[in-house]
Design an enzyme around this catalytic site. Sequence first.
Site, PDB file in Angstrom:
ATOM      1  N   HIS A 171      42.809  50.235  36.669  1.00 50.51           N
ATOM      2  CA  HIS A 171      43.583  50.799  35.095  1.00 50.51           C
ATOM      3  C   HIS A 171      42.766  51.830  34.993  1.00 50.51           C
ATOM      4  O   HIS A 171      42.743  52.166  33.508  1.00 50.51           O
ATOM      5  CB  HIS A 171      43.560  49.460  34.448  1.00 50.51           C
ATOM      6  CG  HIS A 171      44.367  48.244  34.936  1.00 50.51           C
ATOM      7  ND1 HIS A 171      43.871  47.274  33.991  1.00 50.51           N
ATOM      8  CD2 HIS A 171      44.963  48.026  35.793  1.00 50.51           C
ATOM      9  CE1 HIS A 171      44.426  46.013  34.757  1.00 50.51           C
ATOM     10  NE2 HIS A 171      45.292  46.525  35.830  1.00 50.51           N
ATOM     11  N   ASP A 203      44.632  39.698  38.108  1.00 48.44           N
ATOM     12  CA  ASP A 203      43.406  39.481  39.034  1.00 48.44           C
ATOM     13  C   ASP A 203      42.985  38.279  39.152  1.00 48.44           C
ATOM     14  O   ASP A 203      42.151  37.989  39.927  1.00 48.44           O
ATOM     15  CB  ASP A 203      42.322  40.481  38.628  1.00 48.44           C
ATOM     16  CG  ASP A 203      42.241  40.589  37.166  1.00 48.44           C
ATOM     17  OD1 ASP A 203      42.930  40.175  36.534  1.00 48.44           O
ATOM     18  OD2 ASP A 203      41.150  41.164  36.648  1.00 48.44           O
ATOM     19  N   HIS A 213      40.633  38.742  26.841  1.00 44.04           N
ATOM     20  CA  HIS A 213      41.118  40.200  26.721  1.00 44.04           C
ATOM     21  C   HIS A 213      42.419  40.206  26.756  1.00 44.04           C
ATOM     22  O   HIS A 213      43.030  41.283  26.107  1.00 44.04           O
ATOM     23  CB  HIS A 213      40.774  40.512  28.287  1.00 44.04           C
ATOM     24  CG  HIS A 213      41.267  41.750  28.811  1.00 44.04           C
ATOM     25  ND1 HIS A 213      42.015  42.051  30.247  1.00 44.04           N
ATOM     26  CD2 HIS A 213      41.331  42.932  28.149  1.00 44.04           C
ATOM     27  CE1 HIS A 213      42.375  43.230  30.210  1.00 44.04           C
ATOM     28  NE2 HIS A 213      42.196  43.679  28.863  1.00 44.04           N
ATOM     29  N   ASP A 248      37.287  37.077  31.526  1.00 45.33           N
ATOM     30  CA  ASP A 248      36.747  38.403  31.460  1.00 45.33           C
ATOM     31  C   ASP A 248      35.518  38.643  30.853  1.00 45.33           C
ATOM     32  O   ASP A 248      34.787  39.442  31.158  1.00 45.33           O
ATOM     33  CB  ASP A 248      38.028  39.470  31.156  1.00 45.33           C
ATOM     34  CG  ASP A 248      38.892  39.429  31.877  1.00 45.33           C
ATOM     35  OD1 ASP A 248      38.899  39.655  33.403  1.00 45.33           O
ATOM     36  OD2 ASP A 248      40.264  40.015  31.544  1.00 45.33           O
ATOM     37  N   TYR A 282      31.701  47.650  31.639  1.00 43.62           N
ATOM     38  CA  TYR A 282      32.588  46.835  31.647  1.00 43.62           C
ATOM     39  C   TYR A 282      33.218  46.526  30.024  1.00 43.62           C
ATOM     40  O   TYR A 282      34.249  46.867  29.666  1.00 43.62           O
ATOM     41  CB  TYR A 282      32.398  45.324  31.941  1.00 43.62           C
ATOM     42  CG  TYR A 282      33.407  44.502  32.212  1.00 43.62           C
ATOM     43  CD1 TYR A 282      34.143  44.451  33.443  1.00 43.62           C
ATOM     44  CD2 TYR A 282      33.787  43.641  31.145  1.00 43.62           C
ATOM     45  CE1 TYR A 282      35.161  43.664  33.383  1.00 43.62           C
ATOM     46  CE2 TYR A 282      34.824  42.694  31.270  1.00 43.62           C
ATOM     47  CZ  TYR A 282      35.656  42.779  32.420  1.00 43.62           C
ATOM     48  OH  TYR A 282      36.636  41.750  32.529  1.00 43.62           O
TER      49      TYR A 282
HETATM   50 FE1  FEO Z   1      40.021  40.417  34.894  1.00 47.10          FE
HETATM   51 FE2  FEO Z   1      42.135  40.637  32.002  1.00 47.10          FE
HETATM   52  O1  FEO Z   1      41.653  40.532  33.794  1.00 47.10           O
END
Ligand code: FEO
Length: 413
Positions: A28, A86, A157, A176, A204
């Site tokens: 992304h 994911d 997230h 996450d 991250y």
């Molecule tokens: Fe690793 Fe918000 O997905």
Amino acid sequence: MSNPFEAVRVTDHVYWVGAIDWAIRDFHGYSTRRGTTYNAYLILADKITLIDTVKEPFKDEMLARIASVVEPEKIDYVISNHAEMDHSGCLPAVIDLVRPKKVFASKMGVKALGEHFHPSRASGPDDSGHDVVAVADGQKIDLGGMSFSFVETRMCHWPDSMVTYLHEDQVLFSQDGFGMHLATTERFDDEIDDWLLAREAAKYYANILLPLSGFIRKALDKVSSLNLPLAMVAPDHGPIWRKDTAKILGLYARWAEQKPTNKAVVVYDTMWQSTAAMARAIGDGLAAGGASVRLLPLDGNHRSDVATHLLDAGALVVGSPTLNNCLFPTVADCLTYLKGLRRKNLIGAAFGSHGWSGEGARQVHAMLEEMDVAVAAEPLAVRYVPDADALARCRRLGLDLAGKLRQHVAASQ
Ligand code: FEO
């Protein structure tokens, strides 16, 4: 035929059954130069529970790892902590194969899974004959002699995000949160260099969680108020934390505060080296004024690395040439990305060289204001090639910004 993939033992009951994505280089818009992992966890007890799945193309790798310890068809329950694909991409296929008794998700997770894997799709969890059950925030359930508690962590997230705590083994499955994009065969923090963990965890946070810092603070307080002993924190990306779980929680608390430091990030692009020359002079002035300076030309620094540098900065100084009456495309790209990440508590300034119209520096100035950066100077624009006087003005701008940065840092303590 021997199994090419094996599960990794995490505790007496928990096995890592995820997948390693060595090849991914863009997530992304985030440059994942070191790849990533999609972590899934199998809990073996009187009943067998799978926590999260992996990105769809990695389904067979996950199933092979599961098969190295138990036949996948023996899985009784699936817990979906987070609906982003994911982690849920192969959930419909897993449900079709495993036919679990129940799939658990947060209330928002049930909704999100339904909106990803629509009822009209044959393999979706909603129409496979297996309930996706909403668990309540704080609910504790027993699955085959193991106690699981669910804690909603909305917007950490996504709105559906929750974490799951396994009481017997004191493991927090944090989806996450506390993750990083790092492809390694090592599964635990104590097997990886500290500098690499710190760098990738910060990257991250800066690129995924920074705009959600208010929610992160609430989630940290919520988890802390539960007084759960944390032997391990097991995220959905990167290594499992077991050496010092308090350390990564402490880093998150610090990053979520977004306090400014004495570090100034000067980011720019250049057409004929004029804006680059201005950047160097500004950087020199900043350093002479006592700031810690990072010059980041955009032809050598990815937007996500700029974001990482900003995580512990106090000033953002941006330079752009003017191209066809606009700021330079790479600068527009970087600022658009940074605007979304909403780093708070920065001061800043704009600069740039131009030929005749000079919109570049002015447009940067306007974008910094839109980003809520406290712009501390008028845009510094120079026609064509900066001469010695122009470079002296750039250096003075750097010196002036360094003084304002000192005051800004002091005011925020
Ligand atoms: Fe690793 Fe918000 O997905």
